[in-house]
Design an enzyme around this catalytic site. Structure first.
Site, PDB file in Angstrom:
ATOM      1  N   ALA A  67       0.850  -1.193   0.000  1.00 25.91           N
ATOM      2  CA  ALA A  67       0.000   0.000   0.000  1.00 25.91           C
ATOM      3  C   ALA A  67       0.885   1.242   0.000  1.00 25.91           C
ATOM      4  CB  ALA A  67      -0.917   0.000   1.206  1.00 25.91           C
ATOM      5  N   GLY A 113      -0.472  -5.324   1.058  1.00 24.61           N
ATOM      6  CA  GLY A 113      -1.722  -5.255   0.310  1.00 24.61           C
ATOM      7  C   GLY A 113      -1.670  -5.996  -1.001  1.00 24.61           C
ATOM      8  N   GLU A 116      -2.410  -9.542  -0.176  1.00 22.50           N
ATOM      9  CA  GLU A 116      -3.835  -9.621   0.156  1.00 22.50           C
ATOM     10  C   GLU A 116      -4.695  -9.545  -1.098  1.00 22.50           C
ATOM     11  OE1 GLU A 116      -4.137  -7.663   4.553  1.00 22.50           O
ATOM     12  OE2 GLU A 116      -3.191  -6.434   3.006  1.00 22.50           O
ATOM     13  N   GLU A 136       3.823  -6.176   7.457  1.00 24.06           N
ATOM     14  CA  GLU A 136       3.307  -4.998   8.157  1.00 24.06           C
ATOM     15  C   GLU A 136       3.916  -4.793   9.537  1.00 24.06           C
ATOM     16  OE1 GLU A 136       0.164  -5.988   5.088  1.00 24.06           O
ATOM     17  OE2 GLU A 136       1.479  -7.115   6.424  1.00 24.06           O
TER      18      GLU A 136
END
Length: 260
Positions: A67, A113, A116, A136
């Site tokens: 992200a 992300g 994901e 993360e």
């Protein structure tokens, strides 16, 4: 249809959907999320009749490297972490529940992300240089777009704990061995394999395919874990550790976490 961060092409009844931010390693920012939301909610209708979607990232280095960390910091300052997480989850649910197969062609980094996003697709074909991870914790935060839930579904509790708690990456071969990806192949062969899968699925009954997607998803359909993830993401986004971790990432230095 016209997007700034997505390229949409239709060929032989396959939609080629490319996240097109190669200079940012295709990082997911607000605009990219909104364009993905639009495509998978209504925009796909402009593509006519198609068998499925091949989702990839522009260039050879990254599928999606994560992200946009600068946007994360802005959200932390505003105290909107939980809303940010829920927005990402909602967009990825649109992909996971899409009525046509969505295959991720993972070329390069699929981190945070990006991992994901790949997991929200129905199948994953990886190039040999692909790598996967939920790093993360290196930023003092947790996966917020479904990573704590879907990774567990694919590879089991023990390895999920290890990858999320250490923030380590795994290569394409290990991802294949663990069941995170369906195939690992050289780049040209990976693309052809993804297209072959879409052609095979496209030869089946569309209603049966759509129902099969719905029912397989139903087995994992509880949203409680996702809600808990969003709440926890919001809490960690408020911490000094997250501000320190994100700043350290941007400044390319080692973070000094204090547990606050």
């Amino acid at each position: 249809m016209s997007y700034n961060n997505l390229l949409v092409e239709v060929e032989d009844r396959v939609v080629f959907l490319t996240i097109n931010r190669p200079r940012a390693l295709n990082a997911l920012n607000d605009q990219t999320f909104e364009e993905l939301r639009h495509f998978f909610s209504t925009g796909y209708r402009e593509c006519g009749d198609f068998h499925g979607v091949l989702l990839t990232g522009a260039g050879d280095r990254a599928f999606v490297a994560g992200a946009d960390i600068k946007e994360f910091l802005d959200v932390a300052e505003q105290g909107n972490g939980e809303q940010l997480s829920r927005r990402g989850q909602e967009v990825f649910f649109l992909i996971e529940r899409f009525h046509r197969p969505v295959i991720a062609l993972v070329n390069g980094f699929a981190l945070g992300g990006g991992c994901e996003l790949a997991m929200a697709c129905h199948l994953r074909v990886a190039t040999e240089n692909a790598s996967f991870g939920q790093p993360e914790v290196n930023l003092g935060i947790i996966p917020g777009y479904g990573g704590t839930q879907r990774l567990n579904q694919y590879i089991g509790k023990g390895k999920t704990m290890e990858l999320i708690l250490t923030g380590d990456r795994i290569g394409a071969e290990e991802a294949h061995r663990l069941g995170l990806v369906n195939y690992t192949l050289p780049r040209d062969e990976a693309r052809e394999k993804a297209l072959e899968l879409l052609r095979v699925i496209g030869s089946k009954g569309p209603v049966a395919v759509a129902q099969s997607i719905r029912l397989v998803n139903a087995y994992y359909g509880g949203d409680e874990g996702f809600h808990a993830e969003s709440a926890a993401f919001g809490e960690t986004a408020k911490t000094e550790d997250f501000r320190e971790g994100a700043s350290a990432f941007i400044e390319k230095r080692i973070a000094n976490f204090r547990g606050k």
